[in-house]
Scaffold this active site. Structure first.
Site, PDB file in Angstrom:
ATOM      1  CB  ILE A 436      -0.981  -0.028   1.185  1.00 34.59           C
ATOM      2  CG1 ILE A 436      -1.761  -1.337   1.208  1.00 34.59           C
ATOM      3  CG2 ILE A 436      -1.950   1.136   1.165  1.00 34.59           C
ATOM      4  CD1 ILE A 436      -2.519  -1.657  -0.069  1.00 34.59           C
ATOM      5  CG  HIS A 699      -4.889  -2.294  11.653  1.00 39.15           C
ATOM      6  ND1 HIS A 699      -5.538  -2.612  10.485  1.00 39.15           N
ATOM      7  CD2 HIS A 699      -4.666  -0.964  11.598  1.00 39.15           C
ATOM      8  CE1 HIS A 699      -5.714  -1.518   9.773  1.00 39.15           C
ATOM      9  NE2 HIS A 699      -5.189  -0.509  10.419  1.00 39.15           N
TER      10      HIS A 699
HETATM   11  N1  GLN Z   1       0.152   5.011   1.352  1.00 34.68           N
HETATM   12  C1  GLN Z   1      -0.108   5.097   2.732  1.00 34.68           C
HETATM   13  C2  GLN Z   1       0.769   4.134   3.519  1.00 34.68           C
HETATM   14  O1  GLN Z   1       1.040   3.101   3.048  1.00 34.68           O
HETATM   15  C3  GLN Z   1      -1.549   4.777   3.028  1.00 34.68           C
HETATM   16  C4  GLN Z   1      -1.861   4.889   4.477  1.00 34.68           C
HETATM   17  C5  GLN Z   1      -3.329   4.809   4.793  1.00 34.68           C
HETATM   18  O2  GLN Z   1      -4.114   4.373   4.007  1.00 34.68           O
HETATM   19  N2  GLN Z   1      -3.721   5.192   5.980  1.00 34.68           N
HETATM   20  O3  GLN Z   1       1.175   4.394   4.618  1.00 34.68           O
HETATM   21 ZN    ZN Z   2      -5.046   2.279   4.651  1.00 35.03          ZN
END
Ligand code: GLN
Ligand code: ZN
Length: 768
Positions: A436, A699
């Site tokens: 992500i 998490h």
């Molecule tokens: N690109 C961001 C990360 O990887 C996304 C964080 C998020 O969605 N809270 O930290």
């Molecule tokens: Zn996120």
């Protein structure tokens, strides 16, 4: 004489002293006695500050060790079974175990869920309610604090979350039932609380029922009547408080309840003030929330007085003045912002300044405007300076917004054609893997950033350090065998702050902390002016990452809606206009990334859903401009450039068409905790583009097993076609450690490979 009062004061203290104490206590470095002493000191200080501002009564019970909704659950004895509570007074460690799963003593246990408090960034601990739920008065915290306040001579007004809002915010556990069935059992406990407070000599109780600003069905409206009628006798006077919006179809209901006073959020619902004043029965108090508790701008006092004067004439001493809601949602004191530009600072009012504004308003009403002419003049000057400041109005931005055309909102071709062109150069296997954005943010990274900020590290040293970090992240991803790589975001402290700091029109505080949950605080940026991007913000880092590898590196941006929703926003133009300006600035960044050869770009919209208005009637308008802003950000690119977005939730049921309308080529979402149940929305609505449902719960420190990932992907495959599926974690990896992350990603890649080998015959991907 007009009364002034406050609905709640920030709890965290100057220099976040509550945070420091709590974290020491949790780590076993502070005794419970010392923690309790910190609480006493903080409350005393906060009462003193409010007294100094001249308030007539002070909120008591607004102080909380973690969260006021949790305080309410504890007071009512709504303690889930797993905490092993045996009745009697709930102790502090049970309280902390409910909040965070562990405390210095007691077993570790699954914490209660946490979720956003209405449309704020404050998180409350969700009450858990079961069909056989019993309630009993199980905490003396409120009574003790009332006693503590009275012993200091404070005009204490206890604050309680009302029974209906408590039930509404709770979550049904076990067998499904109607939460309203519990009301009968709850009312006697509230009656008992009222009696105790009356015995303590309390004259007024503030009872918060913020759900009165939500869409309530007939049963809930009726429950309000029944409940407050039953609670009408033998108690102190009740000030029923509503906030975060107008009452709308609940207005008559709120005005007819048998209470002695009603508080209305006159910032968000100024158009309802007159009607409420007319509808309230004789003798009742109207508390007008005329100073914004949700934002940090100085009050336009003269304007506010124009609203208040007729009310003052009509209601006399039955008119009370207050902030629109608790001041929990704003920082404490603007005076500490010594490093901030003095012009911008002169436009701001934090909690303490807001109370001073109330005092000025009162004096203007009671003694005439001449008696406070200097203060009124200063406020007017601040407003005027903001209104015509060159820092606020940037003609080039206005011009650009005006000349926007609708083609800027759409990609050139529909998704299927784009996907074909993208796959032509990307040649991704089916079930492509990615992450992500962020990788673990180690102590070393944080300390380098800090040193750079303080000037202890020069730009070249900083750059070299960050490049080494990026290189390591690239090598690890290559070695693990991920398909689409990221640079890891080591240079970013926070996904909004990072962009805000580089865009013009944003200001930052050094002490503007606001509680987010428990001991966690955030410093939201302040958007004060038209948004200008003066230079590329991410291109250098991403291109450096791309220069190290033949695999595609994804560019990472935070989306316009998320930047907006996590900031203090302008009140001098519509939010949609501010959002559009941010979108245009980000569009340029997207363009520059693409021009530099970055052909996959992710625009995170982590906060799109949480920005949904509280009333369903307002959703459409919000979603319309939110989706439009996203589209404007990303639509300038070539068809072959792949746009990703990421959202930290997947509860899309209500807003699926809008998510689809964003038209991102790939969306990654959070799903792993719910066994993909959250993807149910994708069953009834055929989502047209590609999706990466998170298969690794970031998490938790646990590493997922191969079987579990395969199981999750199979669940996803029941709702979404295989060739549209990506394999990725739930969210960024920045809070995790390297060891667990590498292990988890290896397993994730192995799972993707296994899926490919078993799905090869059904997959339409050319490369498969
Ligand atoms: N690109 C961001 C990360 O990887 C996304 C964080 C998020 O969605 N809270 O930290
Ligand atoms: Zn996120």
């Amino acid at each position: 004489m007009t009364n002034i009062h406050n609905l709640g004061f920030p709890r965290i203290g100057e220099q976040r002293s509550l945070k420091v104490a709590l974290e020491q206590y949790w780590q076993g470095l502070m005794s419970q006695q010392d923690l309790l002493r910190t609480g006493i000191k903080l409350r005393k200080h906060h009462w003193r500050l409010q007294e100094k501002a001249g308030l007539d009564h002070l909120p008591v019970g607004d102080f909380s060790w973690y969260d006021h909704v949790l305080d309410t659950s504890v007071m009512l004895g709504a303690i889930p079974e797993r905490f092993g509570w045996q009745g009697g007074e709930v102790d502090l460690n049970t309280y902390f175990r409910m909040a965070r799963g562990r405390a210095p003593s007691g077993d570790q246990v699954a914490a209660c869920e946490m979720t956003k408090w209405f449309d704020t960034n404050y998180h409350y601990i969700v009450p858990e309610l079961n069909r056989h739920q019993q309630f009993s008065l199980s905490s003396n915290k409120l009574f003790d604090e009332v006693h503590e306040a009275q012993a200091r001579g404070v005009a204490a007004r206890p604050v309680i979350l009302g029974p209906l809002s408590f039930l509404w915010l709770g979550k049904v556990r076990g067998e499904v039932f109607d939460k309203l069935d519990l009301l009968e059992r709850l009312i006697p406990i509230y009656a008992e609380i009222f009696t105790r407070l009356q015995q303590q000599g309390v004259e007024w109780i503030q009872i918060d029922e913020p759900i009165l600003v939500l869409d309530l069905d007939h049963a809930w409206q009726q429950a309000f009547r029944t409940c407050y009628t039953k609670l009408a006798d033998q108690r102190p006077q009740l000030l029923l408080t509503t906030y975060f919006g107008g009452l709308r179809d609940n207005l008559e209901l709120a005005c007819s309840l048998p209470v002695e006073g009603l508080h209305l959020d006159a910032v968000r619902a100024c158009h309802e003030v007159d009607k409420v004043a007319r509808s309230l029965a004789d003798g009742r108090v109207l508390s007008v929330g005329c100073v914004d508790g949700r934002n940090i701008w100085r009050n336009d006092l003269r304007n506010t007085l124009d609203m208040l004067k007729p009310l003052h004439a009509q209601l006399g001493s039955r008119l009370w003045l207050a902030p629109s809601c608790s001041l929990l949602h704003v920082p404490l004191d603007v005076q500490w912002e010594t490093e901030m530009d003095s012009e911008i600072r002169s436009w701001l009012a934090f909690a303490r300044q807001k109370l001073d504004e109330l005092a000025v308003l009162r004096q203007a009403l009671d003694d005439g405007e001449d008696s406070v002419s200097d203060a009124l003049e200063q406020a007017s000057q601040a407003i005027a300076s903001r209104r015509c400041s060159e820092r606020v109005y940037r003609p080039e931005v206005r011009q650009r917004v005006q000349t926007m055309h609708s083609e800027m909102e759409s990609r050139q071709s529909p998704y299927t054609e784009r996907a074909r062109q993208q796959q032509e150069w990307l040649k991704l296997p089916c079930y492509p893997t990615t992450t992500i954005g962020s990788f673990p943010q180690t102590q070393a990274i944080r300390s380098r950033r800090r040193q750079f900020r303080k000037g202890e590290l020069d730009a070249a040293e900083y750059r070299a350090f960050m490049q080494a970090e990026i290189e390591q992240v690239i090598r690890v991803q290559e070695e693990i065998g991920l398909d689409v790589l990221v640079h890891g975001e080591p240079e970013r402290n926070d996904m909004v702050e990072y962009f805000g700091e580089q865009l013009e029109g944003f200001a930052f505080t050094s002490h503007g902390w606001v509680q987010s949950y428990g001991s966690r605080c955030v410093k939201p940026p302040i958007i004060y002016g038209d948004v200008v991007r003066s230079a590329p913000m991410t291109v250098d880092w991403i291109c450096y990452a791309q220069s190290l590898t033949d695999k595609p590196v994804k560019g990472m941006l935070t989306g316009p809606v998320t930047i907006l929703n996590w900031s203090f926003v302008r009140d001098d133009q519509r939010q949609s206009d501010t959002c559009l300006q941010i979108a245009l600035a980000l569009r340029d960044e997207v363009h520059d990334l693409e021009a530099a050869g970055i052909r996959i770009i992710q625009v995170d919209e982590a906060a799109l859903r949480e920005g949904l208005p509280l009333r369903k009637d307002d959703w459409e308008e919000y979603l319309e401009w939110a989706v439009r802003s996203f589209r404007i950000t990303v639509s300038g690119v070539d068809d072959a450039t792949q746009i990703h977005t990421h959202m930290c939730y997947s509860d899309f049921n209500d807003i699926m068409p809008s998510i689809a309308a964003m038209d991102a080529d790939v969306i990654t979402i959070e799903t792993s905790r719910s066994d993909m149940e959250l993807l149910d929305a994708f069953e009834s609505f055929e989502y047209p583009n590609a999706i990466g449902p998170g298969v690794y719960d970031i998490h938790s420190p646990n590493v997922p097993t191969l079987e579990h990932i395969l199981y999750l992907m199979q669940q996803a495959g029941r709702r979404i076609q295989a060739e549209r599926l990506w394999v990725n974690p739930d969210c960024g990896l920045k809070t995790r450690g390297w060891k667990e992350v590498t292990e988890a990603l290896r397993i994730m890649v192995a799972a993707a490979e296994e899926l490919r080998s078993s799905a090869a015959h059904t997959c339409h991907f050319a490369t498969c």
